[in-house]
Design an enzyme around this catalytic site. Structure first.
Site, PDB file in Angstrom:
ATOM      1  NE  ARG A 313     -38.411  -1.610  -6.878  1.00  0.00           N
ATOM      2  CZ  ARG A 313     -37.686  -2.058  -7.904  1.00  0.00           C
ATOM      3  NH1 ARG A 313     -36.745  -2.941  -7.697  1.00  0.00           N
ATOM      4  NH2 ARG A 313     -37.891  -1.599  -9.121  1.00  0.00           N
ATOM      5  CB  CYS A 385     -21.970 -19.882 -20.455  1.00  0.00           C
ATOM      6  SG  CYS A 385     -21.727 -21.602 -20.046  1.00  0.00           S
ATOM      7  CE1 TYR A 415     -41.307  -5.243 -11.643  1.00  0.00           C
ATOM      8  CE2 TYR A 415     -40.469  -4.346  -9.586  1.00  0.00           C
ATOM      9  CZ  TYR A 415     -41.395  -4.331 -10.615  1.00  0.00           C
ATOM     10  OH  TYR A 415     -42.414  -3.413 -10.607  1.00  0.00           O
TER      11      TYR A 415
HETATM   12  C1  LIG Z   1     -43.576  -0.878 -12.944  1.00  0.00           C
HETATM   13  C2  LIG Z   1     -44.784  -0.066 -12.741  1.00  0.00           C
HETATM   14  C3  LIG Z   1     -45.359   0.005 -11.464  1.00  0.00           C
HETATM   15  C4  LIG Z   1     -44.767  -0.654 -10.242  1.00  0.00           C
HETATM   16  O1  LIG Z   1     -43.494  -0.191  -9.953  1.00  0.00           O
HETATM   17  P1  LIG Z   1     -42.794  -0.588  -8.549  1.00  0.00           P
HETATM   18  O2  LIG Z   1     -41.458   0.027  -8.668  1.00  0.00           O
HETATM   19  O3  LIG Z   1     -42.753  -2.061  -8.472  1.00  0.00           O
HETATM   20  O4  LIG Z   1     -43.628   0.003  -7.471  1.00  0.00           O
HETATM   21  C5  LIG Z   1     -46.512   0.736 -11.336  1.00  0.00           C
HETATM   22  N1  LIG Z   1     -47.090   1.364 -12.376  1.00  0.00           N
HETATM   23  C6  LIG Z   1     -46.562   1.312 -13.622  1.00  0.00           C
HETATM   24  C7  LIG Z   1     -47.232   2.013 -14.741  1.00  0.00           C
HETATM   25  C8  LIG Z   1     -45.390   0.602 -13.846  1.00  0.00           C
HETATM   26  O5  LIG Z   1     -44.870   0.563 -15.071  1.00  0.00           O
END
Ligand SMILES: *Cc1c(COP(=O)(O)O)cnc(C)c1O
Length: 467
Positions: A313, A385, A415
Site C-alpha cells: 500500500r 444494486c 487494493y
Molecule cells: C498484505 C501483505 C503485505 C502487504 O501489506 P500492505 O499493507 O499493502 O503493506 C505484505 N506481506 C504479507 C504477508 C501480506 O499478507
C-alpha cells in the site's frame, strides 16, 4: 423512532478550498491546468476521461517509483546504521501488472507474490525468479512446483501440511529451496493500536510455540534450506509499537531456533486516505522498527539478522487515482435538518470494494473543472444494486457538482484494481499509466463481450441462432 444524526463525521473538516489537492493524499505532481482540470503525471484528467472512458484507474508512474525508492532507502539506511542490510519486497497483491513489476525491479525492489497467478505475472514480466518471494496459507502442490521449478528466491512456509507438501515437491527434483517460517506472533496491529496475545486467532502461520518444531521438521527434509522467520501483523498501520512488539518476539524465536540469517517483518505501513489521516513517514517507521530489532538482538547478545520488508500500500496507494463520470445527483434530507447530496458515479464497489468491505474512507474532487461553489456534504455512490455501494462515504464537494463532471478519487492505487469484481456484470476498467505528459494503457479494460464469452449458455444460443 428516528434518531437525530450528525450529518458529517467529526474528522471531516469543511475545506477552505474544495479544489485543492492535499499533498498527503494526491500523487506529488498532481495539479490543475489553466482550465482548472486536474492533471496527473502532466496529463489532463479531462483528456484521460475523453480518451479512455470512465471509470478509469490512473497510476502515476513517477509517484509509484518515487515511493518505491523512498521506502527502499528508508529501510536500507536504517539497517545500515545498525550494521545489517534490508531487502524490500513489493507486495504484489496490492496492485500487480507487468509494468508495475518492472518499475519495482528497476528501482531495486524484489517482488512478493501469494498465488500461482501472481507468480505468473511476475515471471511473465521478466522478473529474475531469485528476486521473488512466495507466501500464502494454502498454496497448492501445482503452485509450489511452479515456484520451485521457476527457481523462486524463497517460499514462506505457513503450516505443517505445507512442509510435507513442499518436501513432496522437492522429492526427486534434486534442487534446494530456501524457505522461511511464517510466524503468528500474537501481535495484530491496526492504525494506531495493537493487540498482543499469546497467539492471534487467524489462519496464517505457526504459533511461536509451534515454530521450533516446524524448524526441526523442515531441517529433516533434504532440499529445504531454512533461512529465517517471517511475520506480518496487519495493514494500514500508522505507528511502530505493534511492529516493535512483534519484532521483539520474533528475535527471541530466531535466537531460540538458531542458525537463521533472515527476519522478514512483512508490510502493513499505512497511508493517508483523507486529510484527517496522519501516518508516520516511512523513514520514521523504518528507524523505529530496525531500532527495536537492534535492541532485542542486543539484549540477547546476537548479531542483527538480514532484514526484509514487504510493503504494498505505501508504495502504490497514493500513486493511483480513479476517475468517474458523475450521473444522477440526489439531495437527501437528513433527520437533523441537514441534507446530503448523493452523487452517483459510473463505477462503484466493483472497482473499489474497500469502502463496502472495510468501511474505508476516501476523499474526492471534481476533476474536470475548478468550482467556486460552496462546499456541500456529499456521498459518492456507485451504480450497483446495493445500498452499501459507496465509494466516498463523507466528503464536501462543490454544490454545483453536475452530471457529466469527471470526479477523481485519490489514494486508490492499492487494493482497488486488485479487488475488482464483475458484480452486476460490470466490466472492469482499464489501467492507464501517466508520466511526463504521456498516458498509456498498462491493463486493458474489459468489454461486455469479455464477460459474456464465459457464459456457456450464451455461446450455445448464438451457435444455434447462427445455424
Ligand atoms: C498484505 C501483505 C503485505 C502487504 O501489506 P500492505 O499493507 O499493502 O503493506 C505484505 N506481506 C504479507 C504477508 C501480506 O499478507
Amino acid at each position: 423512532m428516528s434518531v437525530a444524526q450528525t450529518a458529517a463525521p467529526a474528522w471531516l473538516a469543511v475545506p477552505d478550498d474544495a479544489n485543492a489537492l492535499p499533498d498527503a493524499v494526491w500523487p506529488a505532481g498532481a495539479d490543475r491546468d489553466a482550465e482548472g482540470a486536474i492533471r496527473l503525471g502532466g496529463v489532463s484528467t479531462r483528456a484521460l476521461a475523453a480518451e479512455f472512458g470512465t471509470p478509469l484507474y490512473v497510476i502515476d508512474e513517477e509517484a509509484a517509483r518515487e515511493a518505491a525508492r523512498m521506502t527502499l532507502a528508508a529501510f536500507r539506511d536504517a539497517a545500515t546504521r545498525h550494521g545489517t542490510d534490508a531487502q524490500v519486497y513489493y507486495a504484489g497483491k496490492a496492485f500487480l501488472s507487468a509494468d508495475v513489476v518492472r518499475w519495482m525491479l528497476a528501482e531495486g525492489l524484489r517482488v512478493d507474490v501469494c498465488t500461482g497467478g501472481e507468480l505468473a505475472v511476475a515471471l511473465g514480466a521478466g522478473a529474475d525468479p531469485s528476486l521473488l518471494g512466495f507466501h500464502g496459507n494454502n498454496k497448492s502442490m501445482i503452485e509450489l512446483a511452479a515456484a520451485v521449478d521457476a527457481g523462486i528466491g524463497s517460499i514462506v512456509i505457513d503450516s505443517f501440511d505445507e512442509i510435507e507438501r513442499l518436501g513432496a515437491v522437492l522429492d526427486g527434483r534434486g534442487v534446494a529451496q530456501r524457505v522461511l517460517i511464517r510466524v503468528n506472533s500474537g501481535v495484530h496491529a491496526e492504525t494506531h493500536d495493537f493487540l498482543a496475545t499469546a497467539h492471534e486467532d487467524q489462519k496464517f502461520g505457526f504459533t511461536i510455540a509451534d515454530a521450533p518444531a516446524a524448524a526441526a521438521r523442515i531441517r529433516e527434509i533434504a532440499g529445504l534450506e531454512l533461512v529465517g522467520l517471517h511475520g506480518h501483523i496487519g495493514s494500514q498501520i500508522f505507528g511502530t509499537s505493534g511492529f516493535e512488539e512483534s519484532a521483539t518476539r520474533l528475535v527471541a524465536l530466531l535466537h531460540e531456533i538458531g542458525g537463521l540469517t533472515t527476519l522478514n517483518l512483512g508490510g502493513g505501513f499505512g497511508i493517508a486516505y483523507t486529510s484527517a489521516d496522519d501516518p508516520s513517514p516511512i523513514a520514521d517507521l523504518a528507524d523505529g522498527i530496525v531500532a527495536a530489532v537492534a535492541r532485542a538482538c542486543g539484549g540477547l547478545g546476537i548479531p542483527l539478522p538480514m532484514l526484509a520488508f514487504e510493503p504494498g500500500r505505501v508504495i502504490i496507494g497514493r500513486a493511483g487515482v480513479t476517475l468517474y463520470e458523475v450521473g444522477t445527483i440526489k439531495p437527501v434530507s437528513l433527520d437533523d435538518g441537514a441534507s446530503r447530496l448523493y452523487v452517483s458515479v459510473d463505477g462503484g464497489m466493483s472497482d473499489n470494494a474497500r469502502t463496502a468491505l472495510y468501511g474505508a474512507q476516501y476523499s474526492a474532487r471534481i476533476a474536470s473543472r475548478a468550482s467556486e461553489a460552496r462546499p456541500q456534504l456529499s456521498r459518492v455512490v456507485g451504480r450497483h444494486c446495493e445500498s452499501g455501494d459507496i465509494v466516498v462515504d463523507h466528503e464536501y464537494l462543490p454544490a454545483d457538482v453536475a452530471a457529466g463532471d469527471v470526479l477523481a478519487v485519490p489514494a486508490t492505487g492499492a487494493y482497488c484494481f486488485a479487488l475488482a469484481s464483475n458484480y452486476n456484470y460490470v466490466p472492469r476498467p482499464p489501467v492507464v499509466a501517466v508520466r511526463g505528459g504521456e498516458a498509456r494503457v498498462i491493463v486493458r479494460g474489459e468489454s461486455i463481450d469479455d464477460l459474456l464469452a464465459r457464459d456457456v449458455g450464451l455461446a450455445a444460443r448464438s451457435i444455434e441462432g447462427n445455424a
